[in-house]
Design a protein around this motif. Structure first.
Motif, PDB file in Angstrom:
ATOM      1  N   LEU A  58       0.547   3.512   7.164  1.00  0.00           N
ATOM      2  CA  LEU A  58       1.852   3.049   7.533  1.00  0.00           C
ATOM      3  C   LEU A  58       2.787   3.279   6.443  1.00  0.00           C
ATOM      4  CD1 LEU A  58       1.376  -0.523   9.247  1.00  0.00           C
ATOM      5  CD2 LEU A  58       1.783   1.736  10.124  1.00  0.00           C
ATOM      6  N   GLY A  59       2.209   3.005   4.809  1.00  0.00           N
ATOM      7  CA  GLY A  59       3.156   3.036   3.703  1.00  0.00           C
ATOM      8  C   GLY A  59       3.517   4.505   3.635  1.00  0.00           C
ATOM      9  N   SER A  60       2.649   5.467   3.478  1.00  0.00           N
ATOM     10  CA  SER A  60       3.093   6.832   3.465  1.00  0.00           C
ATOM     11  C   SER A  60       3.946   7.087   4.735  1.00  0.00           C
ATOM     12  CB  SER A  60       2.179   7.852   3.344  1.00  0.00           C
ATOM     13  OG  SER A  60       1.236   7.565   4.420  1.00  0.00           O
ATOM     14  N   TYR A  61       3.681   6.649   5.791  1.00  0.00           N
ATOM     15  CA  TYR A  61       4.351   7.083   7.020  1.00  0.00           C
ATOM     16  C   TYR A  61       6.026   6.799   6.773  1.00  0.00           C
ATOM     17  CZ  TYR A  61       5.813   7.332  11.996  1.00  0.00           C
ATOM     18  OH  TYR A  61       6.400   7.612  13.118  1.00  0.00           O
ATOM     19  N   ALA A 101       0.872  -1.213   0.026  1.00  0.00           N
ATOM     20  CA  ALA A 101      -0.072  -0.307   0.155  1.00  0.00           C
ATOM     21  C   ALA A 101       0.914   1.486  -0.055  1.00  0.00           C
ATOM     22  CB  ALA A 101      -1.121   0.008   1.221  1.00  0.00           C
ATOM     23  N   VAL A 102       2.228   0.910   0.045  1.00  0.00           N
ATOM     24  CA  VAL A 102       3.155   2.205  -0.107  1.00  0.00           C
ATOM     25  C   VAL A 102       2.647   3.297  -1.254  1.00  0.00           C
ATOM     26  CG1 VAL A 102       5.492   3.020  -0.016  1.00  0.00           C
ATOM     27  CG2 VAL A 102       4.793   0.989   1.110  1.00  0.00           C
ATOM     28  N   ILE A 103       2.753   2.922  -2.169  1.00  0.00           N
ATOM     29  CA  ILE A 103       2.574   3.827  -3.611  1.00  0.00           C
ATOM     30  C   ILE A 103       0.917   4.241  -3.492  1.00  0.00           C
ATOM     31  CG2 ILE A 103       2.455   3.505  -6.062  1.00  0.00           C
ATOM     32  CD1 ILE A 103       4.544   1.642  -5.939  1.00  0.00           C
ATOM     33  N   VAL A 104      -0.040   3.206  -3.243  1.00  0.00           N
ATOM     34  CA  VAL A 104      -1.277   3.867  -3.379  1.00  0.00           C
ATOM     35  C   VAL A 104      -1.725   4.969  -2.207  1.00  0.00           C
ATOM     36  CG1 VAL A 104      -3.651   3.012  -2.820  1.00  0.00           C
ATOM     37  CG2 VAL A 104      -2.038   1.655  -4.107  1.00  0.00           C
ATOM     38  N   GLN A 123      12.696   1.060  10.358  1.00  0.00           N
ATOM     39  CA  GLN A 123      12.982  -0.284  10.660  1.00  0.00           C
ATOM     40  C   GLN A 123      11.738  -0.606  11.282  1.00  0.00           C
ATOM     41  OE1 GLN A 123      17.407   1.334  12.167  1.00  0.00           O
ATOM     42  NE2 GLN A 123      15.966   0.421  13.512  1.00  0.00           N
ATOM     43  N   ALA A 124      11.109  -0.040  11.816  1.00  0.00           N
ATOM     44  CA  ALA A 124       9.731  -0.434  12.421  1.00  0.00           C
ATOM     45  C   ALA A 124       8.694  -0.980  11.504  1.00  0.00           C
ATOM     46  CB  ALA A 124       9.339   0.676  13.601  1.00  0.00           C
ATOM     47  N   THR A 125       8.346   0.126  10.778  1.00  0.00           N
ATOM     48  CA  THR A 125       7.248  -0.537   9.761  1.00  0.00           C
ATOM     49  C   THR A 125       7.603  -1.339   8.850  1.00  0.00           C
ATOM     50  OG1 THR A 125       8.530   1.505   8.269  1.00  0.00           O
ATOM     51  CG2 THR A 125       6.527   2.149   9.526  1.00  0.00           C
ATOM     52  N   VAL A 126       9.040  -1.524   8.220  1.00  0.00           N
ATOM     53  CA  VAL A 126       9.407  -2.795   7.420  1.00  0.00           C
ATOM     54  C   VAL A 126       9.355  -3.974   8.494  1.00  0.00           C
ATOM     55  CG1 VAL A 126      11.666  -3.712   6.336  1.00  0.00           C
ATOM     56  CG2 VAL A 126      11.064  -1.258   6.067  1.00  0.00           C
ATOM     57  N   LEU A 127       9.783  -4.097   9.499  1.00  0.00           N
ATOM     58  CA  LEU A 127       9.855  -4.999  10.263  1.00  0.00           C
ATOM     59  C   LEU A 127       8.410  -5.598  10.567  1.00  0.00           C
ATOM     60  CD1 LEU A 127      11.611  -7.184  11.888  1.00  0.00           C
ATOM     61  CD2 LEU A 127      11.477  -5.600  13.859  1.00  0.00           C
ATOM     62  N   PHE A 128       7.484  -4.527  10.782  1.00  0.00           N
ATOM     63  CA  PHE A 128       6.009  -4.970  10.976  1.00  0.00           C
ATOM     64  C   PHE A 128       5.410  -5.663   9.842  1.00  0.00           C
ATOM     65  CE2 PHE A 128       1.633  -3.845  10.514  1.00  0.00           C
ATOM     66  CZ  PHE A 128       0.967  -4.553  11.377  1.00  0.00           C
ATOM     67  N   THR A 129       5.622  -5.083   8.403  1.00  0.00           N
ATOM     68  CA  THR A 129       5.457  -5.678   7.226  1.00  0.00           C
ATOM     69  C   THR A 129       5.880  -7.018   7.218  1.00  0.00           C
ATOM     70  OG1 THR A 129       5.255  -3.627   6.473  1.00  0.00           O
ATOM     71  CG2 THR A 129       5.174  -5.269   4.898  1.00  0.00           C
TER      72      THR A 129
END
Length: 320
Positions: A267-270, A255-258, A284-290
């Motif tokens: 989370l994506g735009s964050y 969902a990062v691009i959208v 690090q936190a957002t990638v690890l959560f994904t």
């Protein structure tokens, strides 16, 4: 089975540890640091050193990693270097938005992708219907999200078509306006997953239709849709369920691009914003959560496959 589950849990923990190490090193190999973004190119060495020492960026990388890993084990994701707010609070604020977007996209995938795959297999087969289904699936899979999203934004901004672009605020995930603002992003995000699900479902149905028990059902005079409901759908569960497990992880992480296109504070735009500001802890936190979501969904998918088809569980017991 319990031994297999324990092994999968240990494997998942090792995978997350490896991912945490890779992302930790990767963000620090990016050109420029937090002090460069904050202070600019005209700052002196003393100012840069002071900022680096304030956030512990002057320590060796392996020391920073083990300090961060120790805090992570205690459930502490750290503090955002930009907002000075706890990262866990920032994630908790944005997670409902991404979850709602992913849930809406998954609903579209289930309601459109699976029936479309079954229909193109039963009605189309290898003829024109099958060729059209393969063509549409190929277009949906290969169409980049940023291209489709840009076209959708232009069309719905230029013409009054009933759905508006934007109007989505952080923390408004429960309102009707927020739900309406997520319809277009959810449709754009679901194009790839619908196409992939339809293609996988179609191939699985065609594979089941040539089985001997289908020929026996035809010989007993059963209607085509009765055969589909009682014989085909039960036997395509494993490949479709496996794909849907990957689709869920894709929707959460893809969902990062959208979110960036439609200005959704998820989370994506964050994560994209944190990358630009070199806010290492947030990235690090957002990638690890994904990654954790992908690992957990994959584990649940394998467990569900064993429950859906006991032969899968029996094979795993014998192998493991």
């Amino acid at each position: 089975m319990l031994r297999w589950i324990a092994g999968r849990v240990v494997s998942a923990a090792v995978t997350l540890l490896g991912i945490s190490l890779l992302i930790f090193v990767a963000v620090r190999l990016m050109p420029g640091g937090y002090e460069d973004v904050i202070l600019g190119p005209l700052a002196g060495p003393e100012q840069r050193a002071a900022v680096a020492a304030r956030f512990g960026l002057d320590q060796p990388v392996f020391v920073q990693f083990f300090l961060w890993l120790g805090a992570l084990v205690r459930g502490d994701l750290g503090i955002s270097m930009v907002t000075q707010a706890p990262i866990v609070d920032e994630l908790a604020l944005r997670l409902p938005l991404t979850t709602l977007l992913a849930a809406m996209s998954l609903t579209v995938t289930l309601l459109v992708g699976v029936p479309l795959g079954v229909l193109t297999a039963v009605r189309g087969g290898g003829g024109r219907g099958g060729a059209a289904g393969r063509l549409l699936s190929a277009i949906g899979i290969s169409l980049p999200e940023f291209v489709l999203g840009s076209v959708v934004i232009y069309v719905f901004s230029r013409y009054a078509l009933g759905l508006r672009i934007g109007g989505f605020a952080t923390g408004a995930s429960g309102s009707g306006a927020a739900f309406q603002a997520l319809i277009l992003p959810a449709l754009v995000l679901s194009v790839f997953s619908v196409a992939a699900t339809a293609r996988t479902t179609r191939d699985a149905v065609l594979g089941v239709l040539v089985e001997p028990h289908i020929a026996a059902a035809i010989g007993r005079g059963e209607s085509p849709w009765h055969i589909v409901r009682h014989h085909v759908l039960r036997n395509i569960g494993i490949p479709v369920l496996t794909l849907l497990g990957s689709v869920v992880a894709y929707l959460l992480g893809g969902a990062v691009i959208v979110e960036s296109l439609f200005n959704i504070s998820g989370l994506g735009s964050y994560m994209v914003s944190a990358l630009g500001r070199r806010d290492f802890g947030v990235v690090q936190a957002t990638v690890l959560f994904t990654a954790a979501a992908f690992v957990v969904v994959s584990l649940l998918t394998e467990l569900a496959s064993g429950l859906l088809d006991p032969r899968v569980a029996t094979t795993r017991k014998g192998v493991r």
